[in-house]
Write an enzyme that holds these catalytic residues in place. Structure first.
Site, PDB file in Angstrom:
ATOM      1  N   ASN A 174       4.015  -9.419  -4.503  1.00  0.00           N
ATOM      2  CA  ASN A 174       4.609 -10.012  -3.132  1.00  0.00           C
ATOM      3  C   ASN A 174       3.389 -10.596  -2.116  1.00  0.00           C
ATOM      4  O   ASN A 174       3.279 -11.340  -1.497  1.00  0.00           O
ATOM      5  CB  ASN A 174       5.677  -9.438  -2.448  1.00  0.00           C
ATOM      6  CG  ASN A 174       5.441  -7.865  -1.852  1.00  0.00           C
ATOM      7  OD1 ASN A 174       4.760  -7.304  -2.639  1.00  0.00           O
ATOM      8  ND2 ASN A 174       5.869  -7.553  -0.930  1.00  0.00           N
ATOM      9  N   GLU A 183       4.154   2.962  -1.504  1.00  0.00           N
ATOM     10  CA  GLU A 183       4.876   1.902  -0.417  1.00  0.00           C
ATOM     11  C   GLU A 183       5.919   1.375  -1.204  1.00  0.00           C
ATOM     12  O   GLU A 183       5.649   0.572  -2.105  1.00  0.00           O
ATOM     13  CB  GLU A 183       3.633   1.139  -0.094  1.00  0.00           C
ATOM     14  CG  GLU A 183       2.537   1.621   0.833  1.00  0.00           C
ATOM     15  CD  GLU A 183       2.709   2.057   2.075  1.00  0.00           C
ATOM     16  OE1 GLU A 183       3.862   1.784   2.650  1.00  0.00           O
ATOM     17  OE2 GLU A 183       1.942   2.902   2.798  1.00  0.00           O
ATOM     18  N   CYS A 202       8.264  -6.200   2.264  1.00  0.00           N
ATOM     19  CA  CYS A 202       9.080  -5.017   2.275  1.00  0.00           C
ATOM     20  C   CYS A 202       9.197  -4.659   3.911  1.00  0.00           C
ATOM     21  O   CYS A 202      10.078  -3.785   4.057  1.00  0.00           O
ATOM     22  CB  CYS A 202       8.025  -3.799   1.723  1.00  0.00           C
ATOM     23  SG  CYS A 202       6.174  -3.949   2.378  1.00  0.00           S
ATOM     24  N   GLU A 212      -1.132   4.219   4.663  1.00  0.00           N
ATOM     25  CA  GLU A 212      -2.467   3.166   4.234  1.00  0.00           C
ATOM     26  C   GLU A 212      -3.115   2.839   5.346  1.00  0.00           C
ATOM     27  O   GLU A 212      -2.272   2.746   6.619  1.00  0.00           O
ATOM     28  CB  GLU A 212      -1.779   2.275   3.188  1.00  0.00           C
ATOM     29  CG  GLU A 212      -1.263   2.841   2.064  1.00  0.00           C
ATOM     30  CD  GLU A 212      -1.345   1.827   0.932  1.00  0.00           C
ATOM     31  OE1 GLU A 212      -0.134   1.162   0.870  1.00  0.00           O
ATOM     32  OE2 GLU A 212      -2.317   1.495   0.073  1.00  0.00           O
TER      33      GLU A 212
HETATM   34  P1  NAI Z   1       8.195  -3.260  -9.711  1.00  0.00           P
HETATM   35  O1  NAI Z   1       8.196  -2.010  -9.094  1.00  0.00           O
HETATM   36  O2  NAI Z   1       8.762  -3.037 -11.185  1.00  0.00           O
HETATM   37  O3  NAI Z   1       6.715  -3.809  -9.935  1.00  0.00           O
HETATM   38  C1  NAI Z   1       5.559  -3.350  -9.069  1.00  0.00           C
HETATM   39  C2  NAI Z   1       4.446  -2.854  -9.733  1.00  0.00           C
HETATM   40  O4  NAI Z   1       4.731  -1.655 -10.717  1.00  0.00           O
HETATM   41  C3  NAI Z   1       3.810  -4.128 -10.794  1.00  0.00           C
HETATM   42  O5  NAI Z   1       2.392  -4.056 -10.989  1.00  0.00           O
HETATM   43  C4  NAI Z   1       4.387  -3.483 -12.123  1.00  0.00           C
HETATM   44  O6  NAI Z   1       3.970  -4.048 -13.278  1.00  0.00           O
HETATM   45  C5  NAI Z   1       4.140  -1.988 -11.903  1.00  0.00           C
HETATM   46  N1  NAI Z   1       5.019  -1.349 -12.937  1.00  0.00           N
HETATM   47  C6  NAI Z   1       6.387  -1.497 -12.983  1.00  0.00           C
HETATM   48  N2  NAI Z   1       6.790  -0.526 -14.063  1.00  0.00           N
HETATM   49  C7  NAI Z   1       5.753   0.530 -14.191  1.00  0.00           C
HETATM   50  C8  NAI Z   1       5.793   1.746 -14.907  1.00  0.00           C
HETATM   51  N3  NAI Z   1       6.824   2.374 -15.281  1.00  0.00           N
HETATM   52  N4  NAI Z   1       4.711   2.293 -14.704  1.00  0.00           N
HETATM   53  C9  NAI Z   1       3.559   1.801 -13.885  1.00  0.00           C
HETATM   54  N5  NAI Z   1       3.686   0.709 -13.116  1.00  0.00           N
HETATM   55  C10 NAI Z   1       4.506   0.010 -13.334  1.00  0.00           C
HETATM   56  O7  NAI Z   1       8.727  -4.341  -9.031  1.00  0.00           O
HETATM   57  P2  NAI Z   1       9.367  -5.562  -9.398  1.00  0.00           P
HETATM   58  O8  NAI Z   1      10.232  -5.442 -10.779  1.00  0.00           O
HETATM   59  O9  NAI Z   1       8.463  -6.638  -9.580  1.00  0.00           O
HETATM   60  O10 NAI Z   1      10.471  -6.165  -8.306  1.00  0.00           O
HETATM   61  C11 NAI Z   1      11.766  -5.675  -8.213  1.00  0.00           C
HETATM   62  C12 NAI Z   1      12.017  -5.200  -6.778  1.00  0.00           C
HETATM   63  O11 NAI Z   1      11.282  -4.306  -6.296  1.00  0.00           O
HETATM   64  C13 NAI Z   1      12.029  -6.177  -5.697  1.00  0.00           C
HETATM   65  O12 NAI Z   1      13.124  -7.259  -5.834  1.00  0.00           O
HETATM   66  C14 NAI Z   1      11.865  -5.519  -4.587  1.00  0.00           C
HETATM   67  O13 NAI Z   1      13.126  -5.348  -3.956  1.00  0.00           O
HETATM   68  C15 NAI Z   1      10.939  -4.456  -4.773  1.00  0.00           C
HETATM   69  N6  NAI Z   1       9.720  -4.744  -4.708  1.00  0.00           N
HETATM   70  C16 NAI Z   1       9.297  -4.207  -3.213  1.00  0.00           C
HETATM   71  C17 NAI Z   1       7.889  -4.239  -2.911  1.00  0.00           C
HETATM   72  C18 NAI Z   1       7.277  -3.542  -1.842  1.00  0.00           C
HETATM   73  O14 NAI Z   1       6.395  -4.387  -1.167  1.00  0.00           O
HETATM   74  N7  NAI Z   1       7.558  -2.585  -1.299  1.00  0.00           N
HETATM   75  C19 NAI Z   1       6.926  -4.955  -3.972  1.00  0.00           C
HETATM   76  C20 NAI Z   1       7.565  -5.636  -5.081  1.00  0.00           C
HETATM   77  C21 NAI Z   1       8.692  -5.491  -5.265  1.00  0.00           C
END
Ligand code: NAI
Ligand code: MG
Length: 456
Positions: free
Chosen positions: A134, A232, A266, A435
């Site tokens: 994001n 985060e 977020c 952070e």
């Molecule tokens: P995600 O949490 O799967 O991905 C975030 C990062 O974590 C990416 O780099 C991904 O490759 C990595 N990741 C995923 N699975 C992992 C694992 N098992 N071990 C280590 N790293 C891993 O988020 P995703 O699937 O892209 O988005 C799903 C939802 O999460 C979104 O719809 C939103 O609600 C939330 N989200 C919140 C964010 C924030 O800024 N707090 C940022 C992105 C997503």
């Protein structure tokens, strides 16, 4: 998984594949950690002034490429060009700010009987940064810049959908003279490269930004080695509008507080809580403000909102807005691209999924409240606690409500949340640790206490 694989990078405004990038497997992570550990020892031994100078040169290289990085972010993430320039500038500013902290990262000397007692801050070693899609550049930098400044090496794993600006930043670091292997970018799948980084015994700390679900999983994997972790995670932040607020200003500011970055933020203020006597008037003012938001080609300077990042995200957002729920709707392009119109849902129950879960799209709900206690109760009625806004002309109320809302980042008569020089992070299931801000470097150190006897 140890088979070679590739990541296709799509332009979310057109669905065209703009690049294909090799994905890292566990062996690549092993090799990267070994190289990073060697580079870190030399880096930690360098003089503080030298490390600071390297980071300032890296900042200057980013500054010289702000436009290029911004254009790349428009293409890989669909960010509006104005936002993307700010994001690249944020990387530059944070590198500069962190560089200023290198010589100021000091320990303490605490008076004790019979000797001298020193408290020393040591770098952790190799830090793994797992970034989301994001805000690919800023969030990568929030972990990377202070970690490097505190004497660590960094391995950054960008999100599957957005590796390109991260890879470009790694090139710029080398061009700026940062030591080889000190800052490495490993694009790859989360469950492959990300997981390998989290499990690796040579990685001292994980800085993760992403979903609460994966954050919990990472925290539990880290527990096995008591690995340091900063999380985060998600948010469902309230925008509390009291009857005594400047309603025109509050209504004019509300749309971009949840539509910026297509709501994939977020800190998005997606729960608009309005005091009952002014609820109808506020919705009347909000409607034209939402309807007039310019949604379209993110490369166009006048665009305020671009597409969502992916088909997956679009489907997730759609699932929260079935059929013909009452509310306000803006416009969005049709045809290729992951488009969803600005949407404000009215008349939902406070416990409805769209009112309590993180949608991560251009969707907000408006709910009425009675009095200050009711506002606080509603504001706190989620598992999250990242940010929030309070609109009132009563300074006492602003302070009382700021104290009562369980969230890490609040703003009064404003929606601002993030400055690189003030701390950022969540309460409850929005995160762990902070952070940015003056203590950012300390989060990348271990504290050692040494007592030296002076008695003969
Ligand atoms: P995600 O949490 O799967 O991905 C975030 C990062 O974590 C990416 O780099 C991904 O490759 C990595 N990741 C995923 N699975 C992992 C694992 N098992 N071990 C280590 N790293 C891993 O988020 P995703 O699937 O892209 O988005 C799903 C939802 O999460 C979104 O719809 C939103 O609600 C939330 N989200 C919140 C964010 C924030 O800024 N707090 C940022 C992105 C997503
Ligand atoms: Mg995921």
């Amino acid at each position: 998984m140890s088979q070679p694989y590739e990541l296709d990078v799509l332009n979310p405004a057109t669905e065209e594949v703009i690049a294909t990038v090799p994905g890292a497997v566990a062996q690549d992570v092993d090799a990267a950690v070994a190289r990073a550990a060697r580079a870190q020892r030399t880096w930690a031994a360098a003089s503080p002034a030298d490390r600071a100078r390297h980071l300032r040169r890296f900042a200057a290289a980013v500054d010289a490429h702000v436009e290029e990085l911004a254009q790349l972010e428009v293409r890989e993430a669909g960010h509006t060009i104005g936002n993307a320039r700010w994001e690249a500038g944020n990387v530059r500013d944070l590198l500069d700010y962190s560089a200023g902290g290198v010589e100021r990262l000091t320990g303490r000397q605490i008076p004790v009987p019979g000797g001298i007692d020193l408290t020393i801050l040591e770098p952790l070693g190799v830090v793994g940064v797992i970034a989301p899609w994001n805000f690919p550049m800023p969030i990568a930098a929030w972990g990377t810049a202070p970690a490097l400044a505190a004497g660590n090496a960094v391995i950054l794993k960008p999100a599957e959908t957005t590796p390109l600006t991260a890879l470009r930043l790694a090139e710029l670091a080398l061009e700026a003279g940062l030591p080889e292997d000190l800052f490495q970018v490993l694009p790859g799948r989360g469950d492959v490269a990300g997981d390998a980084l989290v499990r690796h015994p040579g990685v001292a700390k994980i800085v993760f930004t992403g979903s609460t679900r994966i954050g919990k999983q990472i925290m539990s994997t880290c527990a096995d080695r008591v690995k340091r972790v900063t999380l985060e995670l998600g948010g469902k932040s309230p925008n509390i509008v009291f009857a005594d607020a400047d309603l025109e200003t509050a209504a004019a500011a509300a749309p971009m507080s949840f539509l910026d970055n297509s709501g994939q933020d977020c800190c998005a203020r997606t729960r608009i809580l309005v005091q009952a006597p002014v609820y109808e008037r506020f919705v009347e003012l909000l409607a034209p403000a939402v309807e007039s938001v310019v949604v379209g080609d993110p490369a166009d300077e006048n665009t305020q909102m671009g597409p969502l990042i992916s088909k997956t995200q679009l489907e997730k957002v759609r699932s929260y807005v079935p059929g013909d729920l009452p509310g306000i709707r803006g416009t969005a392009p049709t045809g290729p691209g992951f488009w969803f119109p600005p949407t404000v849902l009215t008349g939902l129950e406070p416990q409805a999924p769209a009112a309590v879960e993180e949608v991560f799209g251009p969707v907000a709900v408006v709910l009425p409240f009675d009095d200050e206690d009711d506002a606080v109760r509603l504001a706190n009625a989620t598992d999250y606690g990242l940010s929030g806004s309070i609109w009132t002309r009563d300074v006492g109320r602003a302070l009382r409500v700021s104290g009562a809302v369980a969230a890490g980042n609040l703003s009064v008569n404003s929606h601002s949340s993030v400055r690189y020089w003030t701390p950022f992070g969540g309460y409850r299931q929005s995160g762990l640790g902070r952070e940015l801000g003056p203590d950012a470097l300390t989060a990348f150190t271990e504290t050692k206490n040494v007592f030296i006897a002076t008695e003969a």
